[in-house]
Design an enzyme around this catalytic site. Sequence first.
Site, PDB file in Angstrom:
ATOM      1  CD  GLN A  92      -3.047  -1.162   2.077  1.00  0.00           C
ATOM      2  OE1 GLN A  92      -2.862  -1.302   3.278  1.00  0.00           O
ATOM      3  NE2 GLN A  92      -4.237  -0.952   1.577  1.00  0.00           N
ATOM      4  CG  HIS A  93       4.522   1.189   0.278  1.00  0.00           C
ATOM      5  ND1 HIS A  93       5.277   0.582  -0.688  1.00  0.00           N
ATOM      6  CD2 HIS A  93       4.639   0.405   1.380  1.00  0.00           C
ATOM      7  CE1 HIS A  93       5.835  -0.502  -0.190  1.00  0.00           C
ATOM      8  NE2 HIS A  93       5.450  -0.645   1.063  1.00  0.00           N
TER       9      HIS A  93
END
Length: 139
Positions: A53-54
């Site tokens: 999630q980056h």
Amino acid sequence: MRLEEQYRLIYFKDLGDERGNLVVIEGEGMDIPFDIKRVFYIYGSDDTVVRGQHANRETEFLLVNVGGSSKVKVDNGTETAVIELNKPGMGLYLSPMVWKDMYDFSADSILLVLCSRHYDGTEYIRDYEEYLREIKGEA
Ligand code: TYD
């Protein structure tokens, strides 16, 4: 840039013999395009968690499920793709600035990650809206 130019699957040679398997990954343009500066691995995750999630402004990655399986969703703000990693000889190369989620880990998943850079928290973008602004050149 098209998402298909920002990731690719790479298959490594298996030098296994009757004693077992041996997979080799050489850096600096041999098997993968970058010089390996950092290695980490993720295990003990399961099918209830989403990791990643980056996006990373600088780092290139190569992900290999050396045990078990997991899925990686890649996203460039316009297109997405899902890749299942389930073979020790299969690697997923990711360019910088690709948003990634890792999920659906099997209980025996060991996800090995090779990186082109040392860890630097400031090159991570962990906010999706910020990521969209940066890729649109608005940041
Ligand atoms: P995180 O980025 O959340 O892991 P994932 O790859 O699953 O998204 O990292 C978890 C913590 O570990 C976070 O505090 C940053 C730290 N970390 C390092 O110090 N060095 C590293 O190489 C990595 C990948 C993480």
